[in-house]
Design a protein around this motif. Structure first.
Motif, PDB file in Angstrom:
ATOM      1  N   ARG A  90       0.945  -1.150   0.046  1.00 39.19           N
ATOM      2  CA  ARG A  90      -0.124  -0.191  -0.087  1.00 39.19           C
ATOM      3  C   ARG A  90       0.866   0.766  -0.090  1.00 39.19           C
ATOM      4  O   ARG A  90       0.044   2.573  -0.808  1.00 39.19           O
ATOM      5  N   PHE A  91       2.169   1.448   0.531  1.00 36.65           N
ATOM      6  CA  PHE A  91       2.931   2.179   0.588  1.00 36.65           C
ATOM      7  C   PHE A  91       4.266   1.688   0.164  1.00 36.65           C
ATOM      8  O   PHE A  91       5.111   1.452   0.446  1.00 36.65           O
ATOM      9  N   PRO A  92       4.714   1.949  -1.492  1.00 33.53           N
ATOM     10  CA  PRO A  92       5.329   1.806  -2.455  1.00 33.53           C
ATOM     11  C   PRO A  92       6.780   2.791  -1.986  1.00 33.53           C
ATOM     12  O   PRO A  92       6.427   3.774  -1.725  1.00 33.53           O
ATOM     13  N   ASP A  93       7.184   2.735  -2.008  1.00 35.10           N
ATOM     14  CA  ASP A  93       8.797   3.408  -2.310  1.00 35.10           C
ATOM     15  C   ASP A  93       8.578   4.465  -4.310  1.00 35.10           C
ATOM     16  O   ASP A  93       7.582   3.620  -5.030  1.00 35.10           O
ATOM     17  N   PRO A  94       8.786   5.957  -3.701  1.00 35.60           N
ATOM     18  CA  PRO A  94       8.439   6.615  -4.704  1.00 35.60           C
ATOM     19  C   PRO A  94       9.128   5.971  -6.217  1.00 35.60           C
ATOM     20  O   PRO A  94      10.393   5.547  -6.252  1.00 35.60           O
ATOM     21  N   PRO A  95       8.248   6.039  -7.260  1.00 33.99           N
ATOM     22  CA  PRO A  95       9.431   5.076  -8.910  1.00 33.99           C
ATOM     23  C   PRO A  95      10.620   6.233  -8.811  1.00 33.99           C
ATOM     24  O   PRO A  95      11.232   5.493  -9.705  1.00 33.99           O
ATOM     25  N   GLN A  96      10.476   7.277  -8.955  1.00 31.51           N
ATOM     26  CA  GLN A  96      11.820   8.343  -9.377  1.00 31.51           C
ATOM     27  C   GLN A  96      13.009   7.545  -8.554  1.00 31.51           C
ATOM     28  O   GLN A  96      13.953   8.647  -8.318  1.00 31.51           O
ATOM     29  N   THR A  97      12.780   7.257  -7.342  1.00 34.23           N
ATOM     30  CA  THR A  97      14.044   6.986  -6.272  1.00 34.23           C
ATOM     31  C   THR A  97      15.254   6.623  -6.446  1.00 34.23           C
ATOM     32  O   THR A  97      15.003   5.472  -6.997  1.00 34.23           O
ATOM     33  N   THR A 143      21.551   7.866  -3.975  1.00 31.35           N
ATOM     34  CA  THR A 143      21.849   8.804  -3.985  1.00 31.35           C
ATOM     35  C   THR A 143      20.692   9.388  -1.968  1.00 31.35           C
ATOM     36  O   THR A 143      20.853  10.479  -1.698  1.00 31.35           O
ATOM     37  N   ALA A 144      20.114   8.451  -1.961  1.00 30.60           N
ATOM     38  CA  ALA A 144      18.511   8.514  -1.015  1.00 30.60           C
ATOM     39  C   ALA A 144      20.070   8.573   0.395  1.00 30.60           C
ATOM     40  O   ALA A 144      20.775   8.229   0.797  1.00 30.60           O
ATOM     41  N   ASP A 145      19.617   9.677   0.637  1.00 34.33           N
ATOM     42  CA  ASP A 145      19.877  10.684   2.346  1.00 34.33           C
ATOM     43  C   ASP A 145      19.139  10.271   3.257  1.00 34.33           C
ATOM     44  O   ASP A 145      18.677   8.955   3.461  1.00 34.33           O
ATOM     45  N   VAL A 146      20.113  10.461   5.079  1.00 31.48           N
ATOM     46  CA  VAL A 146      18.917   9.987   5.449  1.00 31.48           C
ATOM     47  C   VAL A 146      18.033  10.063   6.077  1.00 31.48           C
ATOM     48  O   VAL A 146      17.472   9.541   6.446  1.00 31.48           O
ATOM     49  N   GLN A 147      17.500  11.080   5.742  1.00 31.90           N
ATOM     50  CA  GLN A 147      15.952  11.349   6.110  1.00 31.90           C
ATOM     51  C   GLN A 147      15.421  10.618   5.136  1.00 31.90           C
ATOM     52  O   GLN A 147      14.245  10.194   5.262  1.00 31.90           O
ATOM     53  N   ALA A 148      15.486   9.717   3.683  1.00 32.26           N
ATOM     54  CA  ALA A 148      14.409   9.592   2.672  1.00 32.26           C
ATOM     55  C   ALA A 148      14.900   7.915   3.768  1.00 32.26           C
ATOM     56  O   ALA A 148      13.708   6.978   3.303  1.00 32.26           O
ATOM     57  N   LEU A 149      16.100   8.229   4.096  1.00 35.83           N
ATOM     58  CA  LEU A 149      16.209   6.161   4.208  1.00 35.83           C
ATOM     59  C   LEU A 149      15.722   5.522   5.346  1.00 35.83           C
ATOM     60  O   LEU A 149      15.227   4.774   5.946  1.00 35.83           O
ATOM     61  N   ARG A 150      15.439   6.776   6.376  1.00 40.07           N
ATOM     62  CA  ARG A 150      14.880   6.811   8.059  1.00 40.07           C
ATOM     63  C   ARG A 150      13.835   6.751   7.815  1.00 40.07           C
ATOM     64  O   ARG A 150      13.019   6.221   8.881  1.00 40.07           O
ATOM     65  N   HIS A 151      12.668   7.834   6.976  1.00 39.72           N
ATOM     66  CA  HIS A 151      11.096   7.777   6.927  1.00 39.72           C
ATOM     67  C   HIS A 151      10.642   8.216   6.173  1.00 39.72           C
ATOM     68  O   HIS A 151       9.506   8.081   6.287  1.00 39.72           O
ATOM     69  N   ASP A 152      11.363   8.280   4.467  1.00 36.37           N
ATOM     70  CA  ASP A 152      10.240   7.703   3.164  1.00 36.37           C
ATOM     71  C   ASP A 152      10.366   6.724   2.858  1.00 36.37           C
ATOM     72  O   ASP A 152       9.500   6.162   1.863  1.00 36.37           O
ATOM     73  N   LEU A 153      11.432   5.718   3.016  1.00 41.03           N
ATOM     74  CA  LEU A 153      11.790   4.468   2.140  1.00 41.03           C
ATOM     75  C   LEU A 153      10.905   2.860   2.182  1.00 41.03           C
ATOM     76  O   LEU A 153      11.033   3.334   4.303  1.00 41.03           O
ATOM     77  N   PHE A 154      10.809   1.812   1.758  1.00 32.72           N
ATOM     78  CA  PHE A 154      10.979   1.362   2.961  1.00 32.72           C
ATOM     79  C   PHE A 154       9.369   0.804   4.083  1.00 32.72           C
ATOM     80  O   PHE A 154       9.775   0.413   5.331  1.00 32.72           O
ATOM     81  N   CYS A 155       8.812   0.776   3.698  1.00 32.03           N
ATOM     82  CA  CYS A 155       7.736   0.844   4.928  1.00 32.03           C
ATOM     83  C   CYS A 155       6.893  -0.734   4.589  1.00 32.03           C
ATOM     84  O   CYS A 155       6.974  -0.932   3.961  1.00 32.03           O
ATOM     85  N   GLY A 156       6.755  -0.461   5.964  1.00 31.27           N
ATOM     86  CA  GLY A 156       5.882  -2.085   5.960  1.00 31.27           C
ATOM     87  C   GLY A 156       5.494  -2.097   7.444  1.00 31.27           C
ATOM     88  O   GLY A 156       4.701  -0.634   8.471  1.00 31.27           O
ATOM     89  N   ASP A 157       5.104  -3.319   7.983  1.00 38.04           N
ATOM     90  CA  ASP A 157       5.471  -3.619   9.484  1.00 38.04           C
ATOM     91  C   ASP A 157       6.922  -4.549   9.992  1.00 38.04           C
ATOM     92  O   ASP A 157       7.583  -5.360   9.221  1.00 38.04           O
ATOM     93  N   VAL A 158       6.460  -4.833  11.206  1.00 38.21           N
ATOM     94  CA  VAL A 158       7.765  -4.999  12.089  1.00 38.21           C
ATOM     95  C   VAL A 158       7.363  -5.593  13.336  1.00 38.21           C
ATOM     96  O   VAL A 158       5.641  -5.456  13.287  1.00 38.21           O
TER      97      VAL A 158
END
Length: 162
Positions: free
Chosen positions: A11-18, A22-37
């Motif tokens: 339901r929450f895929p990474d943006p296709p243009q990612t 070069t993804a920064d800390v903000q993107a890696l920690r908060h914007d990408l790879f969403c799911g459940d743990v």
């Protein structure tokens, strides 16, 4: 035995243009790879039910927390409780960690009726680092260019397998 795991959300895929290289800390920690743990010990499990948890951030934060819980010079002989929290930034929910001696009790705000998960600190530290390395390997299998990201290199170097 502690089991840490994840499931990425459809339901929450990474943006296709990612650009994972070069993804920064903000993107890696908060914007990408969403799911459940989840964290499980035997039959007892604490898992997120939302589908939007940044999975890499969870692994990163868990490694940070195991180090924070080990700052008392007495280590596993310390009777004074050592506490840490892992907050889920898109909600008010938290995982709470409290270490006494060599044991860590983990509770989840969203599951107040469940008894605390009680795990050995050394085992939690080892499993958190293994989980981080295994997760990154899985993510690199899905996105080859992530292997060239310097933030990921630094993260894995900061938390080597034990």
């Amino acid at each position: 035995m502690i089991d840490l795991g994840y499931a990425l959300s459809r339901r929450f895929p990474d943006p296709p243009q990612t650009d994972y290289r070069t993804a920064d800390v903000q993107a890696l920690r908060h914007d990408l790879f969403c799911g459940d743990v989840y964290i499980a010990e035997g039959e007892h499990e604490l898992s997120t039910p939302w589908g939007w948890v940044p999975v890499l951030d969870f692994a990163w934060a868990l490694c940070d927390i195991t180090e924070r819980l080990d700052q008392d010079p007495l280590g596993s002989r310390a009777s004074r409780p050592q506490r840490a929290e892992l907050d889920f930034t898109q909600s008010t929910e938290m995982l709470r960690f409290e270490r006494r001696f060599g044991w860590v009790e983990i509770t989840a705000d969203w599951a107040p009726r469940l008894p605390p998960l009680s795990v050995n600190h050394g085992e939690l530290r080892r499993e958190a680092r293994d989980f981080l390395h295994d997760l990154v390997a899985d993510l690199v299998d899905m996105h080859d260019e992530l292997a060239g990201n310097p933030v990921v290199w630094n993260l894995l170097a900061r938390f080597p397998r034990v």
